[in-house]
Design a protein around this motif. Sequence first.
Motif, PDB file in Angstrom:
ATOM      1  N   LEU A  49      -4.032   3.328   5.892  1.00  0.00           N
ATOM      2  CA  LEU A  49      -2.726   2.705   6.098  1.00  0.00           C
ATOM      3  C   LEU A  49      -2.246   2.934   7.528  1.00  0.00           C
ATOM      4  O   LEU A  49      -1.873   1.991   8.230  1.00  0.00           O
TER       5      LEU A  49
ATOM      6  N   SER B  27       0.832  -1.199   0.000  1.00  0.00           N
ATOM      7  CA  SER B  27       0.000   0.000   0.000  1.00  0.00           C
ATOM      8  C   SER B  27       0.873   1.258   0.000  1.00  0.00           C
ATOM      9  O   SER B  27       0.601   2.203  -0.750  1.00  0.00           O
ATOM     10  N   LEU B  28       1.915   1.263   0.812  1.00  0.00           N
ATOM     11  CA  LEU B  28       2.838   2.399   0.851  1.00  0.00           C
ATOM     12  C   LEU B  28       3.433   2.638  -0.535  1.00  0.00           C
ATOM     13  O   LEU B  28       3.484   3.774  -1.003  1.00  0.00           O
TER      14      LEU B  28
ATOM     15  N   ILE C  84       0.740   4.179  -2.898  1.00  0.00           N
ATOM     16  CA  ILE C  84       0.466   5.590  -2.610  1.00  0.00           C
ATOM     17  C   ILE C  84       1.621   6.452  -3.122  1.00  0.00           C
ATOM     18  O   ILE C  84       1.401   7.537  -3.681  1.00  0.00           O
TER      19      ILE C  84
ATOM     20  N   CYS D 105       1.218  12.202   1.772  1.00  0.00           N
ATOM     21  CA  CYS D 105       2.548  11.600   1.597  1.00  0.00           C
ATOM     22  C   CYS D 105       3.292  11.535   2.928  1.00  0.00           C
ATOM     23  O   CYS D 105       3.948  10.533   3.227  1.00  0.00           O
TER      24      CYS D 105
ATOM     25  N   TYR E 158       4.460   5.609   8.172  1.00  0.00           N
ATOM     26  CA  TYR E 158       4.332   4.161   8.367  1.00  0.00           C
ATOM     27  C   TYR E 158       5.705   3.524   8.592  1.00  0.00           C
ATOM     28  O   TYR E 158       5.853   2.592   9.382  1.00  0.00           O
TER      29      TYR E 158
ATOM     30  N   PRO F 244      -3.879   6.889   2.698  1.00  0.00           N
ATOM     31  CA  PRO F 244      -2.901   7.059   3.784  1.00  0.00           C
ATOM     32  C   PRO F 244      -3.523   6.944   5.179  1.00  0.00           C
ATOM     33  O   PRO F 244      -2.902   6.381   6.086  1.00  0.00           O
TER      34      PRO F 244
ATOM     35  N   THR G 119       1.764   8.761   4.907  1.00  0.00           N
ATOM     36  CA  THR G 119       2.180   7.477   4.332  1.00  0.00           C
ATOM     37  C   THR G 119       3.597   7.120   4.763  1.00  0.00           C
ATOM     38  O   THR G 119       3.867   5.992   5.187  1.00  0.00           O
TER      39      THR G 119
END
Length: 179
Positions: A92, A45-46, A49, A142, A148, A89, A145
Motif C-alpha cells: 500500500l 485496501s486501507l 487492512i 497498522c 497512507y 501495508p 497503513t
Amino acid sequence: MFLLQQLDQTLKKIKCQIANSLTVINLSLGVFAILYVLQGELRTSLLLITLAAVFDRLDGSAARKFNIVSEFGKQLDSLTDIISFGVAPALLLYHAVLFQFGIAGSLFTVLFIACGAIRLARFNVMESNHFFVGLPITAAGCILTLLYLLVPFLPAYLFMFITLVLSLLMISTIRVRKM
C-alpha cells in the motif's frame, strides 16, 4: 450420558474452530487488500487492512476466552500476520509513495516485510508472557497503513524514514507490554 459426552465434544470442536475461522477471515482481508492495491484502489485496501486488524484482535480474544490456544493457531496467526500486516501495508505504501524512490523504495518495502517475518519467527520460538520483544508486526503494519492518509501532507522522503524506523523497531530488543 453418551449423548451429553458427544455434545460436549462437538461443542469443544466448534469452539476450537472459532478462533481459526476468525484468523482465516483476517487472512482473506489481507489478501483482498493486496489485490486492491494491485488494482490501484488504495483507500479500499486501507479499509481492508483495518478490518483485518479488527479480526486479528477478535481471534486472539476468542482463543483466550474459550481457552483454545494451540500451536497450530499460533502458527496460522503468524502466517496470516505477515500477509495482512507485512505485505499488504508495505505494498500500500509502496504504491502510494515509495515507488518514487525507484530501487531504494523497493528495498525499503522488502525490508519492512523481511523484518516483519523475522519478528514473527522470533515471537514463535520465544516464550514471553507479559511483553513482546520488538514492535509487534500488527502495530507496525497498522501504523504504516494509516500513514497512507498523510501522503498528501508529508514529504515523500519521510515515508522512507518511517518505514525504516518501523522495520528496525520490529527486530529490536525493546520490550512492548502486552495488552
